[in-house]
Design a protein around this motif. Structure first.
Motif, PDB file in Angstrom:
ATOM      1  N   ALA A  44       0.842  -1.198   0.000  1.00 33.36           N
ATOM      2  CA  ALA A  44       0.000   0.000   0.000  1.00 33.36           C
ATOM      3  C   ALA A  44       0.878   1.249   0.000  1.00 33.36           C
ATOM      4  N   LEU A  45       2.005   1.165   0.722  1.00 36.53           N
ATOM      5  CA  LEU A  45       2.935   2.296   0.718  1.00 36.53           C
ATOM      6  C   LEU A  45       3.560   2.470  -0.666  1.00 36.53           C
ATOM      7  N   GLN A  46       3.766   1.311  -1.320  1.00 33.04           N
ATOM      8  CA  GLN A  46       4.348   1.315  -2.667  1.00 33.04           C
ATOM      9  C   GLN A  46       3.412   2.042  -3.634  1.00 33.04           C
ATOM     10  N   SER A  47       2.112   1.712  -3.545  1.00 33.84           N
ATOM     11  CA  SER A  47       1.210   2.271  -4.549  1.00 33.84           C
ATOM     12  C   SER A  47       0.645   3.639  -4.152  1.00 33.84           C
ATOM     13  N   ASN A  48       0.537   3.912  -2.852  1.00 35.40           N
ATOM     14  CA  ASN A  48      -0.097   5.172  -2.441  1.00 35.40           C
ATOM     15  C   ASN A  48       0.731   5.973  -1.441  1.00 35.40           C
ATOM     16  N   PRO A  49       2.031   6.151  -1.652  1.00 31.60           N
ATOM     17  CA  PRO A  49       2.806   6.806  -0.578  1.00 31.60           C
ATOM     18  C   PRO A  49       2.288   8.201  -0.249  1.00 31.60           C
ATOM     19  N   LEU A  50       1.733   8.881  -1.232  1.00 31.42           N
ATOM     20  CA  LEU A  50       1.350  10.275  -0.980  1.00 31.42           C
ATOM     21  C   LEU A  50       0.056  10.400  -0.183  1.00 31.42           C
ATOM     22  N   GLU A  51      -0.684   9.295  -0.073  1.00 29.01           N
ATOM     23  CA  GLU A  51      -1.959   9.369   0.649  1.00 29.01           C
ATOM     24  C   GLU A  51      -1.784   9.148   2.139  1.00 29.01           C
ATOM     25  N   ILE A  52      -0.642   8.564   2.506  1.00 30.44           N
ATOM     26  CA  ILE A  52      -0.502   8.112   3.888  1.00 30.44           C
ATOM     27  C   ILE A  52       0.163   9.195   4.736  1.00 30.44           C
ATOM     28  N   PRO A  53      -0.437   9.522   5.893  1.00 32.03           N
ATOM     29  CA  PRO A  53       0.170  10.583   6.703  1.00 32.03           C
ATOM     30  C   PRO A  53       1.549  10.192   7.225  1.00 32.03           C
ATOM     31  N   SER A  54       2.452  11.164   7.280  1.00 32.63           N
ATOM     32  CA  SER A  54       3.799  10.903   7.781  1.00 32.63           C
ATOM     33  C   SER A  54       3.749  10.646   9.285  1.00 32.63           C
ATOM     34  N   PRO A  55       4.526   9.676   9.760  1.00 36.42           N
ATOM     35  CA  PRO A  55       4.542   9.440  11.210  1.00 36.42           C
ATOM     36  C   PRO A  55       5.201  10.591  11.969  1.00 36.42           C
ATOM     37  N   PHE A  56       5.939  11.440  11.261  1.00 32.04           N
ATOM     38  CA  PHE A  56       6.667  12.514  11.956  1.00 32.04           C
ATOM     39  C   PHE A  56       5.872  13.814  12.007  1.00 32.04           C
ATOM     40  N   THR A  57       5.125  14.093  10.936  1.00 33.64           N
ATOM     41  CA  THR A  57       4.402  15.376  10.912  1.00 33.64           C
ATOM     42  C   THR A  57       2.893  15.181  10.923  1.00 33.64           C
ATOM     43  N   GLY A  58       2.446  13.974  10.652  1.00 34.95           N
ATOM     44  CA  GLY A  58       1.004  13.726  10.571  1.00 34.95           C
ATOM     45  C   GLY A  58       0.405  14.162   9.233  1.00 34.95           C
ATOM     46  N   LYS A  59       1.266  14.723   8.357  1.00 35.89           N
ATOM     47  CA  LYS A  59       0.734  15.243   7.091  1.00 35.89           C
ATOM     48  C   LYS A  59       0.935  14.242   5.948  1.00 35.89           C
ATOM     49  N   ALA A  60      -0.041  14.184   5.048  1.00 32.97           N
ATOM     50  CA  ALA A  60       0.100  13.322   3.878  1.00 32.97           C
ATOM     51  C   ALA A  60       0.843  14.086   2.787  1.00 32.97           C
ATOM     52  N   GLY A  61       1.372  13.334   1.812  1.00 32.39           N
ATOM     53  CA  GLY A  61       1.963  13.985   0.645  1.00 32.39           C
ATOM     54  C   GLY A  61       3.477  14.102   0.701  1.00 32.39           C
ATOM     55  N   HIS A  62       4.100  13.577   1.764  1.00 30.05           N
ATOM     56  CA  HIS A  62       5.551  13.762   1.879  1.00 30.05           C
ATOM     57  C   HIS A  62       6.350  12.467   1.916  1.00 30.05           C
ATOM     58  N   LEU A  63       5.659  11.320   1.853  1.00 25.78           N
ATOM     59  CA  LEU A  63       6.409  10.060   1.969  1.00 25.78           C
ATOM     60  C   LEU A  63       6.845   9.573   0.592  1.00 25.78           C
ATOM     61  N   THR A  64       8.049   8.965   0.545  1.00 25.25           N
ATOM     62  CA  THR A  64       8.514   8.374  -0.721  1.00 25.25           C
ATOM     63  C   THR A  64       8.051   6.922  -0.796  1.00 25.25           C
TER      64      THR A  64
END
Ligand code: ATP
Length: 573
Positions: A220-240
């Motif tokens: 799921a991280l592979q296909s949708n990294p940008l949808e998942i909130p970052s564990p560090f900031t809580g914001k989506a759109g920043h994970l690779t």
């Protein structure tokens, strides 16, 4: 290294009603501060700001870890399994080896560590922090904006944290309530899998919502990294997307730094055993079945070291490879599972914080027919558990791999097997032995023993004290002259000398004459010293001392010449 399976990708079941309230637990901050204050564990390179994933042991921690290593050595190698008979009806036989941290690089090719000791890594592009993709846990709850089902069926979590199990994730959410503010986590219940926790969450209007915490599937991280909130900031759109990353540290041998000179720091002690199997068989009188034990430092470039010493980059292992005939291997697997639980219980992990968890079929390595973990409920994993030791049935995988890669035969000729010959001897049988591996971590062991021993009691002179088992306690006993006169210091010195000569190999004997007796007891309680002996006015007349029990605080009188035998008995001699 065991794979940490992701929980099945399934719709979140929000209908569970049987959640248990979150109960109070020991504070990890308080434990870490006691460890620093009393010299158990320090941050490595602390005066330079520390180095992430590395820890040093102070005087008390060093003694305690040595006691744990020694207990393992005695009970696994010198007097294996306390003299219990194995499934073959005979006493268990084990021998030690001590192998190098740096081995021939082909060892790691054969073992699969060069090709496969990889973890999928994800970066947060904003904070530049990196974490293991299979360590991302999500909180999924039924409050509209938190739950979103995308076209591929994946549910987007409300919040994510870096943790290896759902229990550890819940523990983090409980410790840092601001992560899900204004919501509040009210209950957590272990579910059918250790990787799933059912929770309830209260919103600001007081309404309760049901939810779950479980690992985000790596695909799921592979296909949708940008949808998942970052564990560090809580914001989506920043994970690779996840990228592969090898956990082995490397260096170079010799003066030239090129690929041919590249060597690795061992990520486990076990492979040193397999590559010396033939030498041990050829040069000693071992006979199947038998074990080879190895202890020492291992190194893993863990991406997100955390939870104090639990996930470090340099740590110590105590591993046994127990070799046997394939037909007997399941019985030996059962034997070691049971003994390893009994052993951890015997040194102080006797509560229900210790469990044995059999791996599900989908968690097993392809070569293993059975693996289980001895797990402990650490304050940072509670209400879930974290691995302390793995016990794995490894089949003949490792010997077969090293035989293939080295071209050297590693099979064993067993003279006691095969058909009976007319001369009364056996024909013999040649086979590649199977192997059962109890692989313990000494640093996680020390940490579990510290967490278990840590006790808070506001009514005592030292409100925090450590209930170590006498075998593990770094200070075995303390001797106090009640006052610094009337011949008491001399008598204390003599008793201290006698006890140090007898028990100095097992730990410290303290002689403390400073401050009030209450303060001295408090100091020893905090260090986990089980018994304090006080020389007082009566000692001169009847040759008795008081002995104070750390756990109950009770005192009784005992003849001074019986003290050594008393301690010896408590240490199991
Ligand atoms: P984990 O899944 O927690 O990463 P693992 O399954 O990879 O652990 P093993 O390869 O089975 O661990 O290693 C045996 C033991 O070594 C573990 O049970 C643990 O006690 C210890 N160990 C492994 N990795 C670490 C680490 N990074 N820090 C401290 N101890 C460790």
């Amino acid at each position: 290294m065991s794979a940490e399976a992701s929980p099945p990708l399934q719709p979140t079941d929000l209908s569970k009603q049987d959640a248990a309230p979150i109960v109070g637990k020991k504070s990890m901050d308080a434990i870490m501060s006691l460890c620093k204050r009393r010299g158990f564990i320090y941050q490595a390179s602390e005066i330079y700001g520390g180095i992430n994933g590395f820890w040093d042991y102070g005087p008390l921690g060093t003694l305690m870890k040595r006691n744990l290593r020694e207990a393992w050595w005695q009970d696994m190698i010198m007097h294996p399994a306390w003299g219990r008979k194995g499934p073959n009806g005979e006493a268990v036989r084990c021998v030690p080896v001590e192998t190098c941290i740096i081995q021939h690089p082909k060892v790691w090719e054969a073992s699969g560590h060069i090709g496969g000791f990889n973890d999928p890594m994800v970066d947060d592009k904003e904070t530049k922090q990196r974490f293991r993709a299979d360590h991302l846990q999500g909180l999924f709850i039924d409050i509209g904006k938190g739950v979103k089902v995308t076209s591929n069926g994946f549910t987007v979590p409300l919040r994510t944290v870096v943790a290896s199990t759902a229990g550890e994730a819940v523990a983090q959410l409980m410790e840092q309530p601001k992560l899900i503010k204004p919501l509040e986590l009210t209950t957590a219940t272990p579910s059918e899998s250790p990787n799933v926790m059912d929770v309830t969450v209260r919103d600001s209007s007081g309404t309760t919502h049901f939810g779950r915490v479980f690992a985000i599937p790596v695909d799921a991280l592979q296909s949708n990294p940008l949808e998942i909130p970052s564990p560090f900031t809580g914001k989506a759109g920043h994970l690779t997307e996840p990228k592969q990353f090898n956990l082995m540290f490397f260096s170079y041998t010799g003066a030239v730094f090129n690929e041919d000179a590249k060597v690795y720091l061992r990520p486990e002690t076990a492979q040193g055993i397999f590559v010396q199997f033939k030498n041990v068989v050829d040069t000693t009188r071992v006979k199947m079945p038998f074990g080879i034990g190895n202890t020492g430092r291992s190194f893993r470039n863990e991406v997100t070291p955390r939870n104090f010493t639990f996930r470090s980059r340099e740590f110590e292992q105590a591993e046994l490879e127990f070799f046997c005939h394939p037909d007997e291997s399941q019985a030996w697997y059962a034997f070691w599972r049971e003994f390893r639980m009994d052993w951890w219980r015997s040194i102080g992990l006797a509560s229900d914080n210790l469990i044995l968890r059999e791996h599900d079929k989908d968690e097993l390595s392809h070569y293993s027919t059975g693996t289980c973990d001895v797990e402990y409920r650490f304050p940072f994993t509670a209400p879930g558990y974290g691995e302390l030791e793995g016990v794995a049935h490894r089949g003949n995988f490792d010997l077969a791999q090293h035989q293939k890669h080295s071209g050297i035969k590693l099979d064993y000729f067993d003279q006691e097997r095969g058909e009976l010959l007319p001369n009364g001897s056996k024909k013999g049988e040649r086979y590649l032995p199977h192997c059962i591996e109890p692989a313990a971590g000494l640093d996680r062991g020390v940490l579990a023993l510290i967490c278990e021993a840590y006790t808070v009691d506001a009514a005592r002179p030292s409100p925090e004290f450590m209930k170590f088992h006498p075998r593990i306690a770094p200070i075995k006993a303390a001797v106090f002259p009640l006052v610094n006169k009337d011949g008491m210091p001399e008598k204390a010195e003599a008793l201290h000398g006698e006890l140090s000569r007898k028990f100095g190999r097992q730990g410290l004997i303290e002689n403390d004459a400073k401050q009030s007796i209450g303060k001295r007891y408090a100091r020893m309680d905090e260090a986990g010293c089980p018994y304090c002996f006080t020389i007082d006015g009566q000692t001169a007349t009847d040759q008795t001392v008081t002995v104070r029990d750390r756990d109950t605080g009770t005192q009784e009188r005992m003849a001074i010449d019986k003290v050594a035998a008393f301690i010896g008995e408590k240490l199991g001699e």
